[in-house]
Design an enzyme around this catalytic site. Sequence first.
Site, short mmCIF file in Angstrom:
data_model
loop_
_atom_site.label_atom_id
_atom_site.label_comp_id
_atom_site.label_asym_id
_atom_site.label_seq_id
_atom_site.Cartn_x
_atom_site.Cartn_y
_atom_site.Cartn_z
N TYR A 109 0.94 -1.27 0.22
CA TYR A 109 -0.07 0.14 -0.10
C TYR A 109 0.81 1.28 0.04
O TYR A 109 0.68 2.05 -1.03
CB TYR A 109 -0.94 0.06 1.37
CG TYR A 109 -1.62 1.20 1.29
CD1 TYR A 109 -2.85 1.54 0.57
CD2 TYR A 109 -1.37 2.27 2.28
CE1 TYR A 109 -3.82 2.66 0.64
CE2 TYR A 109 -2.29 3.42 2.24
CZ TYR A 109 -3.24 3.80 1.70
OH TYR A 109 -4.11 4.68 1.73
N GLN A 110 1.93 1.40 0.97
CA GLN A 110 2.51 2.57 1.22
C GLN A 110 3.25 2.83 0.08
O GLN A 110 3.53 3.94 -0.71
CB GLN A 110 3.49 2.62 2.41
CG GLN A 110 2.95 1.86 3.55
CD GLN A 110 2.30 2.69 4.58
OE1 GLN A 110 1.85 3.84 4.16
NE2 GLN A 110 2.20 2.20 5.87
N ASP A 161 0.27 7.19 10.31
CA ASP A 161 1.29 6.21 10.71
C ASP A 161 2.55 6.23 10.10
O ASP A 161 3.94 5.64 10.66
CB ASP A 161 0.93 4.80 10.31
CG ASP A 161 0.83 4.61 8.85
OD1 ASP A 161 1.64 4.60 7.95
OD2 ASP A 161 -0.48 4.45 8.36
N GLU A 169 -2.04 15.34 9.73
CA GLU A 169 -2.55 14.11 10.25
C GLU A 169 -3.85 14.50 11.23
O GLU A 169 -3.31 15.33 12.09
CB GLU A 169 -1.81 13.13 10.79
CG GLU A 169 -2.19 11.99 11.80
CD GLU A 169 -3.52 11.22 10.97
OE1 GLU A 169 -3.12 10.49 9.92
OE2 GLU A 169 -4.57 10.82 12.03
N ASP A 198 -6.82 19.09 10.83
CA ASP A 198 -7.89 18.58 9.79
C ASP A 198 -7.16 19.08 8.42
O ASP A 198 -7.05 20.19 8.35
CB ASP A 198 -9.20 19.51 10.26
CG ASP A 198 -10.42 19.12 9.10
OD1 ASP A 198 -10.15 18.19 8.21
OD2 ASP A 198 -11.32 19.87 8.79
N ASP A 209 -3.72 9.59 2.11
CA ASP A 209 -3.88 8.21 2.67
C ASP A 209 -4.79 8.26 3.79
O ASP A 209 -4.62 8.52 4.85
CB ASP A 209 -2.58 8.09 3.28
CG ASP A 209 -2.26 6.65 3.86
OD1 ASP A 209 -3.22 5.93 3.90
OD2 ASP A 209 -1.47 6.50 4.82
N SER A 219 -8.42 6.77 5.79
CA SER A 219 -9.28 5.65 5.95
C SER A 219 -10.47 5.68 5.09
O SER A 219 -10.49 6.28 4.39
CB SER A 219 -9.45 5.51 7.61
OG SER A 219 -9.91 6.79 8.11
N ASP A 220 -11.47 4.64 5.43
CA ASP A 220 -12.35 4.45 4.60
C ASP A 220 -13.55 5.88 4.74
O ASP A 220 -13.34 6.29 6.08
CB ASP A 220 -13.19 3.31 4.88
CG ASP A 220 -12.32 1.98 4.66
OD1 ASP A 220 -11.92 2.22 3.40
OD2 ASP A 220 -12.12 1.07 5.49
N1 PUT Z 1 -5.36 4.10 4.57
C1 PUT Z 1 -6.30 2.85 3.89
C2 PUT Z 1 -7.14 2.05 4.85
C3 PUT Z 1 -8.12 1.33 4.30
C4 PUT Z 1 -8.95 0.56 5.17
N2 PUT Z 1 -9.85 -0.16 4.46
#
Ligand code: PUT
Length: 291
Positions: A64-65, A89, A109, A140, A159, A161-162
Amino acid sequence: VIPGWFSEISSMWPGEAHSLKVEKILFQGKSEYQNVMVFQSSTYGKVLVLDGVIQLTERDECAYQEMITHLPLCSIPNPKKVLVIGGGDGGVIREVAHHSSVEKIDICEIDKMVVDVSKQYFPDVAVGYDDPRVTLHIGDGVAFLKEVPEGTYDAVIVDSSDPIGPAQELFEKPFFSSVAKALRPGGVVCTQAESIWLHMDIIEDIVANCRQIFKGSVNYAWTTVPTYPSGMIGFMLCSTEGPPVDFKHPVNPIDENESQKSVRPLKFYNSEIHTAAFCLPSFAKRKIGSK
Ligand code: PUT
Protein backbone atom coordinates in the site's frame (compact mmCIF):
# COMPACT_ATOMS: atom_id res chain seq x y z
CA VAL A 1 -16.98 -13.71 16.38
CA ILE A 2 -14.39 -16.48 16.95
CA PRO A 3 -12.62 -16.21 20.35
CA GLY A 4 -8.94 -15.31 19.95
CA TRP A 5 -9.46 -13.95 16.44
CA PHE A 6 -9.95 -10.37 15.17
CA SER A 7 -12.72 -10.14 12.57
CA GLU A 8 -13.10 -6.99 10.48
CA ILE A 9 -16.84 -6.40 10.47
CA SER A 10 -18.20 -3.26 8.79
CA SER A 11 -21.27 -2.05 6.92
CA MET A 12 -18.84 -1.11 4.13
CA TRP A 13 -18.37 -4.81 3.30
CA PRO A 14 -21.60 -6.50 4.44
CA GLY A 15 -21.70 -10.29 4.62
CA GLU A 16 -17.95 -10.82 4.88
CA ALA A 17 -15.23 -10.31 7.48
CA HIS A 18 -11.57 -11.13 7.07
CA SER A 19 -10.10 -12.57 10.30
CA LEU A 20 -6.60 -12.71 11.81
CA LYS A 21 -5.53 -14.82 14.78
CA VAL A 22 -4.58 -12.59 17.72
CA GLU A 23 -1.51 -13.48 19.79
CA LYS A 24 -1.70 -10.45 22.09
CA ILE A 25 -3.45 -7.08 22.28
CA LEU A 26 -0.68 -4.49 22.67
CA PHE A 27 -2.65 -1.24 22.82
CA GLN A 28 -6.24 -0.09 23.07
CA GLY A 29 -7.23 3.56 23.34
CA LYS A 30 -9.89 6.05 22.36
CA SER A 31 -8.79 9.32 20.78
CA GLU A 32 -10.90 12.39 20.12
CA TYR A 33 -11.73 10.85 16.71
CA GLN A 34 -11.71 7.06 16.87
CA ASN A 35 -10.85 3.81 18.65
CA VAL A 36 -7.22 2.85 18.20
CA MET A 37 -5.94 -0.72 18.66
CA VAL A 38 -2.67 -2.54 18.03
CA PHE A 39 -2.38 -6.33 18.23
CA GLN A 40 0.26 -8.94 17.54
CA SER A 41 -1.13 -11.35 14.96
CA SER A 42 0.09 -14.91 14.36
CA THR A 43 0.97 -14.46 10.69
CA TYR A 44 0.98 -10.77 9.68
CA GLY A 45 3.09 -9.21 12.44
CA LYS A 46 1.69 -6.25 14.37
CA VAL A 47 -1.60 -4.82 13.14
CA LEU A 48 -2.96 -1.25 13.47
CA VAL A 49 -6.76 -1.03 13.67
CA LEU A 50 -8.88 2.16 13.69
CA ASP A 51 -12.58 1.90 14.56
CA GLY A 52 -12.43 -1.86 13.96
CA VAL A 53 -10.86 -1.54 10.47
CA ILE A 54 -7.33 -2.75 9.62
CA GLN A 55 -5.09 0.14 8.53
CA LEU A 56 -1.81 -1.72 8.23
CA THR A 57 -0.01 -4.92 9.08
CA GLU A 58 3.77 -5.23 9.25
CA ARG A 59 3.73 -7.96 6.59
CA ASP A 60 1.82 -6.28 3.76
CA GLU A 61 2.00 -2.52 4.45
CA CYS A 62 4.73 -2.22 1.80
CA ALA A 63 2.24 -2.91 -1.01
CA TYR A 64 0.00 0.00 0.00
CA GLN A 65 2.57 2.59 1.13
CA GLU A 66 4.92 2.08 -1.81
CA MET A 67 2.19 2.14 -4.45
CA ILE A 68 0.24 5.16 -3.12
CA THR A 69 3.52 7.10 -3.02
CA HIS A 70 5.57 6.01 -6.02
CA LEU A 71 2.69 5.87 -8.52
CA PRO A 72 2.38 9.69 -8.35
CA LEU A 73 5.99 10.63 -7.58
CA CYS A 74 7.49 8.45 -10.33
CA SER A 75 5.04 9.96 -12.84
CA ILE A 76 6.47 13.50 -12.75
CA PRO A 77 10.05 14.73 -13.16
CA ASN A 78 11.77 16.16 -10.06
CA PRO A 79 9.02 16.40 -7.44
CA LYS A 80 10.15 18.97 -4.86
CA LYS A 81 7.23 19.83 -2.57
CA VAL A 82 4.95 17.05 -1.39
CA LEU A 83 1.90 17.17 0.90
CA VAL A 84 0.53 14.06 2.62
CA ILE A 85 -2.99 14.25 4.05
CA GLY A 86 -3.64 11.52 6.65
CA GLY A 87 -0.95 8.85 6.68
CA GLY A 88 -0.27 9.42 10.38
CA ASP A 89 1.50 6.05 10.70
CA GLY A 90 4.42 7.58 8.75
CA GLY A 91 4.65 4.93 6.01
CA VAL A 92 3.90 7.28 3.12
CA ILE A 93 6.45 9.88 4.26
CA ARG A 94 8.98 7.04 4.62
CA GLU A 95 8.38 6.31 0.94
CA VAL A 96 8.41 9.97 -0.16
CA ALA A 97 11.86 10.21 1.45
CA HIS A 98 13.20 7.77 -1.20
CA HIS A 99 13.00 10.63 -3.72
CA SER A 100 16.17 12.70 -3.53
CA SER A 101 14.62 15.55 -5.58
CA VAL A 102 12.10 16.20 -2.77
CA GLU A 103 12.99 19.24 -0.63
CA LYS A 104 9.90 19.63 1.54
CA ILE A 105 7.43 17.07 2.90
CA ASP A 106 4.38 18.38 4.79
CA ILE A 107 2.09 15.90 6.49
CA CYS A 108 -1.29 16.81 7.99
CA GLU A 109 -2.78 14.10 10.21
CA ILE A 110 -5.92 14.72 12.26
CA ASP A 111 -5.24 12.21 15.05
CA LYS A 112 -2.11 12.61 17.18
CA MET A 113 -2.78 9.24 18.83
CA VAL A 114 -2.18 7.51 15.46
CA VAL A 115 1.24 9.19 15.19
CA ASP A 116 2.22 8.38 18.78
CA VAL A 117 1.05 4.76 18.61
CA SER A 118 2.88 4.22 15.30
CA LYS A 119 6.11 5.64 16.72
CA GLN A 120 5.83 3.26 19.66
CA TYR A 121 4.67 0.03 17.95
CA PHE A 122 5.66 0.41 14.28
CA PRO A 123 9.14 1.98 14.28
CA ASP A 124 9.91 0.61 10.79
CA VAL A 125 6.89 2.48 9.45
CA ALA A 126 7.12 5.65 11.58
CA VAL A 127 10.81 5.98 10.63
CA GLY A 128 9.50 8.42 8.00
CA TYR A 129 9.24 11.07 10.74
CA ASP A 130 13.05 11.03 11.20
CA ASP A 131 13.63 12.65 7.80
CA PRO A 132 14.63 16.31 8.26
CA ARG A 133 12.51 17.37 5.24
CA VAL A 134 9.32 16.39 7.11
CA THR A 135 7.03 18.87 8.94
CA LEU A 136 4.13 17.31 10.86
CA HIS A 137 0.91 19.33 11.24
CA ILE A 138 -1.67 17.86 13.58
CA GLY A 139 -5.07 19.01 12.34
CA ASP A 140 -7.88 18.65 9.87
CA GLY A 141 -6.62 18.10 6.31
CA VAL A 142 -9.62 19.90 4.81
CA ALA A 143 -8.94 23.06 6.86
CA PHE A 144 -5.17 22.79 6.23
CA LEU A 145 -5.63 22.72 2.46
CA LYS A 146 -7.86 25.81 2.52
CA GLU A 147 -4.90 27.82 3.87
CA VAL A 148 -2.37 26.52 1.33
CA PRO A 149 -1.36 29.18 -1.24
CA GLU A 150 -2.37 28.32 -4.81
CA GLY A 151 0.11 26.17 -6.77
CA THR A 152 2.29 25.23 -3.77
CA TYR A 153 2.79 21.48 -4.22
CA ASP A 154 4.10 19.22 -6.98
CA ALA A 155 2.22 16.29 -5.48
CA VAL A 156 -0.48 15.64 -2.88
CA ILE A 157 -0.99 12.14 -1.47
CA VAL A 158 -4.20 11.43 0.42
CA ASP A 159 -3.72 8.38 2.65
CA SER A 160 -7.12 8.20 4.27
CA SER A 161 -9.13 5.60 6.10
CA ASP A 162 -12.53 4.63 4.64
CA PRO A 163 -15.26 7.26 4.08
CA ILE A 164 -17.08 6.42 7.33
CA GLY A 165 -15.77 8.50 10.25
CA PRO A 166 -13.08 11.21 10.27
CA ALA A 167 -12.08 10.68 6.61
CA GLN A 168 -15.51 11.19 5.05
CA GLU A 169 -14.87 14.71 3.71
CA LEU A 170 -11.69 13.50 1.98
CA PHE A 171 -13.90 11.71 -0.56
CA GLU A 172 -16.05 14.75 -1.40
CA LYS A 173 -15.94 17.22 -4.28
CA PRO A 174 -14.99 20.40 -2.31
CA PHE A 175 -11.93 18.57 -0.97
CA PHE A 176 -10.79 17.62 -4.46
CA SER A 177 -11.21 21.27 -5.54
CA SER A 178 -8.93 22.40 -2.67
CA VAL A 179 -6.36 19.78 -3.68
CA ALA A 180 -6.41 20.98 -7.31
CA LYS A 181 -5.88 24.57 -6.12
CA ALA A 182 -2.92 23.58 -3.95
CA LEU A 183 -1.16 21.88 -6.89
CA ARG A 184 1.08 23.59 -9.44
CA PRO A 185 0.11 23.27 -13.15
CA GLY A 186 0.82 19.65 -14.10
CA GLY A 187 0.95 18.66 -10.42
CA VAL A 188 -0.43 15.29 -9.33
CA VAL A 189 -2.67 13.85 -6.63
CA CYS A 190 -3.03 10.23 -5.54
CA THR A 191 -5.89 9.37 -3.21
CA GLN A 192 -6.95 6.13 -1.55
CA ALA A 193 -9.87 5.04 -3.75
CA GLU A 194 -11.26 1.79 -2.34
CA SER A 195 -11.94 -1.59 -3.99
CA ILE A 196 -13.48 -2.35 -7.37
CA TRP A 197 -14.97 -5.54 -5.86
CA LEU A 198 -16.81 -3.72 -3.07
CA HIS A 199 -17.12 0.00 -3.77
CA MET A 200 -17.75 0.62 -7.45
CA ASP A 201 -20.42 3.21 -6.53
CA ILE A 202 -17.90 5.20 -4.44
CA ILE A 203 -15.28 4.90 -7.19
CA GLU A 204 -17.70 6.07 -9.89
CA ASP A 205 -18.51 9.16 -7.78
CA ILE A 206 -14.81 9.92 -7.22
CA VAL A 207 -14.07 9.50 -10.94
CA ALA A 208 -16.99 11.77 -11.93
CA ASN A 209 -15.90 14.48 -9.47
CA CYS A 210 -12.24 14.24 -10.48
CA ARG A 211 -13.06 14.44 -14.20
CA GLN A 212 -14.81 17.75 -13.52
CA ILE A 213 -12.04 19.17 -11.36
CA PHE A 214 -8.74 17.89 -12.77
CA LYS A 215 -8.21 19.02 -16.33
CA GLY A 216 -5.13 16.81 -16.96
CA SER A 217 -5.34 13.02 -16.65
CA VAL A 218 -7.65 11.00 -14.38
CA ASN A 219 -6.79 7.32 -13.87
CA TYR A 220 -7.62 4.50 -11.43
CA ALA A 221 -4.84 2.09 -10.42
CA TRP A 222 -4.81 -0.75 -7.89
CA THR A 223 -2.65 -3.05 -5.86
CA THR A 224 -3.04 -6.22 -3.85
CA VAL A 225 -3.10 -5.89 -0.05
CA PRO A 226 -4.07 -9.28 1.47
CA THR A 227 -5.40 -7.81 4.72
CA TYR A 228 -7.60 -5.11 3.13
CA PRO A 229 -11.23 -5.99 2.34
CA SER A 230 -11.38 -8.03 -0.90
CA GLY A 231 -7.57 -8.28 -0.84
CA MET A 232 -7.03 -5.19 -2.96
CA ILE A 233 -7.28 -1.41 -2.85
CA GLY A 234 -7.31 1.28 -5.50
CA PHE A 235 -5.94 4.76 -6.03
CA MET A 236 -7.24 7.73 -7.97
CA LEU A 237 -4.43 9.49 -9.80
CA CYS A 238 -5.15 12.90 -11.33
CA SER A 239 -3.15 15.79 -12.72
CA THR A 240 -3.96 19.46 -13.09
CA GLU A 241 -3.88 21.34 -16.38
CA GLY A 242 -0.31 22.03 -17.45
CA PRO A 243 2.58 19.83 -18.57
CA PRO A 244 0.85 16.55 -19.50
CA VAL A 245 1.25 13.60 -17.15
CA ASP A 246 1.11 10.03 -18.51
CA PHE A 247 0.63 8.07 -15.29
CA LYS A 248 0.98 4.72 -17.00
CA HIS A 249 4.59 5.33 -18.03
CA PRO A 250 6.84 6.46 -15.15
CA VAL A 251 9.26 9.22 -16.21
CA ASN A 252 11.01 9.37 -12.85
CA PRO A 253 11.94 5.77 -11.99
CA ILE A 254 13.49 5.17 -8.59
CA ASP A 255 17.14 4.44 -8.98
CA GLU A 256 17.78 0.96 -7.57
CA ASN A 257 21.14 1.91 -6.06
CA GLU A 258 19.85 5.03 -4.41
CA SER A 259 16.89 3.16 -3.01
CA GLN A 260 19.12 0.43 -1.55
CA LYS A 261 21.11 3.07 0.36
CA SER A 262 18.03 4.48 2.03
CA VAL A 263 16.56 3.43 5.37
CA ARG A 264 14.41 0.68 3.93
CA PRO A 265 14.83 -0.77 0.44
CA LEU A 266 11.70 -1.05 -1.70
CA LYS A 267 9.91 -4.37 -1.23
CA PHE A 268 6.99 -4.11 -3.66
CA TYR A 269 7.16 -1.24 -6.17
CA ASN A 270 9.02 -1.36 -9.47
CA SER A 271 8.45 0.25 -12.87
CA GLU A 272 6.76 -2.86 -14.32
CA ILE A 273 4.22 -3.09 -11.52
CA HIS A 274 3.63 0.68 -11.90
CA THR A 275 2.43 0.27 -15.48
CA ALA A 276 0.50 -2.93 -14.69
CA ALA A 277 -1.39 -1.21 -11.86
CA PHE A 278 -3.46 0.72 -14.41
CA CYS A 279 -4.77 -2.41 -16.17
CA LEU A 280 -8.38 -2.92 -15.10
CA PRO A 281 -10.62 -5.98 -15.27
CA SER A 282 -13.27 -5.62 -17.99
CA PHE A 283 -16.15 -4.99 -15.57
CA ALA A 284 -14.30 -2.04 -14.02
CA LYS A 285 -13.08 -0.74 -17.38
CA ARG A 286 -16.67 -0.60 -18.61
CA LYS A 287 -17.71 1.46 -15.57
CA ILE A 288 -14.79 3.86 -15.16
CA GLY A 289 -12.48 3.55 -18.19
CA SER A 290 -9.74 6.18 -18.22
CA LYS A 291 -9.00 9.59 -19.71
N1 PUT B 1 -5.27 3.81 4.56
C1 PUT B 1 -6.10 2.83 3.90
C2 PUT B 1 -6.97 2.12 4.83
C3 PUT B 1 -8.03 1.31 4.16
C4 PUT B 1 -8.80 0.52 5.12
N2 PUT B 1 -9.87 -0.23 4.54
